[in-house]
Enzyme design. Structure first.
Site, PDB file in Angstrom:
ATOM      1  N   LYS A 266       0.824  -1.203   0.000  1.00  0.00           N
ATOM      2  CA  LYS A 266       0.000   0.000   0.000  1.00  0.00           C
ATOM      3  C   LYS A 266       0.863   1.260   0.000  1.00  0.00           C
ATOM      4  O   LYS A 266       0.473   2.298  -0.532  1.00  0.00           O
ATOM      5  CB  LYS A 266      -0.948   0.001   1.197  1.00  0.00           C
ATOM      6  CG  LYS A 266      -1.898   1.200   1.194  1.00  0.00           C
ATOM      7  CD  LYS A 266      -2.846   1.188   2.365  1.00  0.00           C
ATOM      8  CE  LYS A 266      -3.804   2.371   2.287  1.00  0.00           C
ATOM      9  NZ  LYS A 266      -3.111   3.667   2.347  1.00  0.00           N
ATOM     10  N   ARG A 267       2.042   1.169   0.590  1.00  0.00           N
ATOM     11  CA  ARG A 267       2.938   2.337   0.627  1.00  0.00           C
ATOM     12  C   ARG A 267       3.283   2.837  -0.769  1.00  0.00           C
ATOM     13  O   ARG A 267       3.543   4.025  -0.962  1.00  0.00           O
ATOM     14  CB  ARG A 267       4.224   2.000   1.400  1.00  0.00           C
ATOM     15  CG  ARG A 267       4.018   1.895   2.906  1.00  0.00           C
ATOM     16  CD  ARG A 267       5.342   1.729   3.625  1.00  0.00           C
ATOM     17  NE  ARG A 267       5.959   0.447   3.299  1.00  0.00           N
ATOM     18  CZ  ARG A 267       5.691  -0.690   3.912  1.00  0.00           C
ATOM     19  NH1 ARG A 267       4.797  -0.720   4.879  1.00  0.00           N
ATOM     20  NH2 ARG A 267       6.299  -1.805   3.571  1.00  0.00           N
TER      21      ARG A 267
END
Length: 511
Positions: A266-267
């Site tokens: 997700k980063r």
């Protein structure tokens, strides 16, 4: 006689669905539909410590938006339910007991402290991967090392225990994978995995194999991260005597970061300021909502088309596929072994292709909420014309307002760089003269606007091409955009004249 095809997508409700999970669901769905099989949603919630409220419904809603539907599952039922593992809890113990009775599993009474001491002892002995295995188990507290009466006494006393698989010593386990071919692992590299926990719940390994057997699963299509578990699962099938109905395995390649360096997370979406999940996710811990592709204006068809080509190819140069076309051409033997880069720019390209094929009326309907949110309520036909002129310049529907606002609001500022380059010399005088010419026009159609523009330039001894960007700047505030004369016609006679004069006031009458 071949068995009816039955495949399952079996996520854990431990958080929002990762794009890799959506792709896994998609590949299962495509295979099931192509082969006339059954597609099942089974929720694997045996790890209650990691359970996240709302995650199960999020998974269902995400896949529904993507057009991935199920034939059986937690939300629709079916003949092999229940489809939530926590609701199947009572049935797993009998299978663990069967393994113990047949000599393939054993009770282990070791405490966390004793397990940690074992690992530390092995580290001091320079053992590369300390684990509970065929060598170390003889020195631990389990039903293989303890006398039978001591084991029974502990069981009768209610001492906490787990049930571990008794890994054979120094045997080769062969796993046939549709994508990777034969994978061979020696059991010396494998530990005695826990199959049944002290809280009365099975681990993934036992529940997964038992459920696949009871639900008559024919193909297990899952992520590459589960490949190390496959030898244990094959051994479990053998230990139960279920080799004849063991499913075919296919382990999909990882989704990689956009630069290909490591597993996608997700980063990566956060770093690029882009969506990561299919639909909006609200974190139950802090109430924060993260917009998904749906909310950001992406089309589900484009997202699915993009995911389908991550790690799979159709065997030709085609890139655009509807779901129906994917079902026809999909095959697991064209799935790659190597990881696939999750290229956000390529996703935007796919979305752009689908956007361009939407009708102007469809797009107008989509953008009307954004228009109303800005306090505008324009004629539907006018909005459709804006969409016609602008859709080639959008990647996602949410680009609409920022890229097209000058169709609905006169510019309040002007591109400084373009103004510095173009708003000079004879340009202000030309714009002033053009405003007067336009004001006298009775008909304001694109060909007539162009003709008067060119005529005014020639009368002033100027070249029309050198004035075009300054004119665009005056009516839109920007240096680029759609066909400028069509844009002028759509804005209308009075609006264009007013904007030209407003630009002269703001940018100056003199070059």
């Amino acid at each position: 006689m071949s068995r009816p095809v039955r495949v399952r997508f079996a996520p854990s409700p431990t958080g929002p669905l990762h794009p890799g999970g959506v792709r896994t669901a998609l590949f299962n769905y495509l295979l099931a539909k192509q082969l006339g099989g059954t597609f099942i949603l089974r929720v694997e919630d045996t790890d209650q410590t990691r359970f996240v409220e709302g995650a199960e419904q999020f998974i269902i809603d995400s896949l529904s938006w993507c057009g991935i539907t199920f034939d059986e599952g937690v939300h629709i039922g079916g003949p092999y339910g229940p489809y939530r593992q926590s609701e199947r809890k009572a049935m797993y113990r009998q299978f663990a007991d069967q393994l113990i009775a047949d000599g393939h599993a054993y009770y282990a009474f070791d405490t966390e402290t004793e397990l940690e001491e074992m690992r530390e002892r092995l580290k001091r002995a320079n053992v590369a991967s300390p684990q509970y295995n065929s060598i170390t188990r003889v020195n631990m507290k389990n039903s293989l090392s303890l006398p039978a009466d001591e084991t029974q006494r502990r069981l009768d006393a209610g001492d906490p225990f787990v049930i571990r698989f008794k890994m054979p010593r120094n045997e080769e386990v062969k796993v046939k994978d549709i994508i990777r071919g034969w994978v061979v692992v020696n059991t010396a590299q494998l530990d005695d995995k826990v199959l049944f926990k002290s809280d009365g719940m099975p681990t993934y390994h036992l529940a997964n194999v038992v459920d696949d057997y009871l639900m008559k699963i024919t193909h297990v299509i899952r992520g590459e991260e589960w490949l190390p578990s496959a030898p244990l699962h094959v051994l479990l099938y053998q230990s139960f005597g279920w080799e004849e109905v063991m499913p075919e395995f296919a382990h999909l390649p990882l989704l990689l970061k956009p630069d290909g360096d490591g597993k996608l997370s997700k980063r990566d979406g956060d770093r690029l300021g882009l969506p990561f999940y299919a639909i909006a996710w609200t974190n139950p811990e802090n109430g924060e909502t993260t917009a998904g592709y749906r909310e950001a204006g992406y089309f589900a068809e484009a997202y699915i088309n993009f995911l389908a080509l991550l790690g799979w190819n159709p065997g030709d140069n085609r890139e655009i596929f509807s779901m129906e076309e994917l079902i026809k051409v999909f095959s697991l033997d064209r799935v790659n072994k190597h990881g696939a880069r999750y290229d956000f720019q390529k996703l935007n390209w796919f979305n752009q292709q689908y956007l361009r094929h939407k009708s102007d009326a469809e797009l107008a309907k989509m953008v009307m909420p954004a228009l109303k949110a800005q306090g505008h309520d324009f004629n539907k036909n006018y909005v459709q014309e804006v969409c016609r002129l602008m859709k080639e310049r959008w990647s996602v529907v949410s680009d609409f307002w920022e890229s097209s606002r000058y169709f609905f609001e006169a510019p309040s500022s002007y591109d400084v760089e373009v103004a510095g380059k173009r708003w000079k010399d004879a340009v202000p005088g030309f714009i002033e003269q053009l405003a007067e010419v336009f004001e006298e026009m009775k008909s304001f159609k694109a060909p007539e606007i162009e003709a008067e523009f060119n005529k005014t330039a020639e009368n002033m001894g100027l070249k029309p091409g050198q004035l075009m960007q300054a004119y665009r700047l005056a009516i839109s505030g920007q240096g680029a955009g759609p066909a400028v004369y069509e844009m002028s016609e759509l804005l209308g006679h009075d609006e264009v004249v007013n904007r030209l004069r407003s630009a002269l006031q703001t940018l100056g009458n003199h070059g």
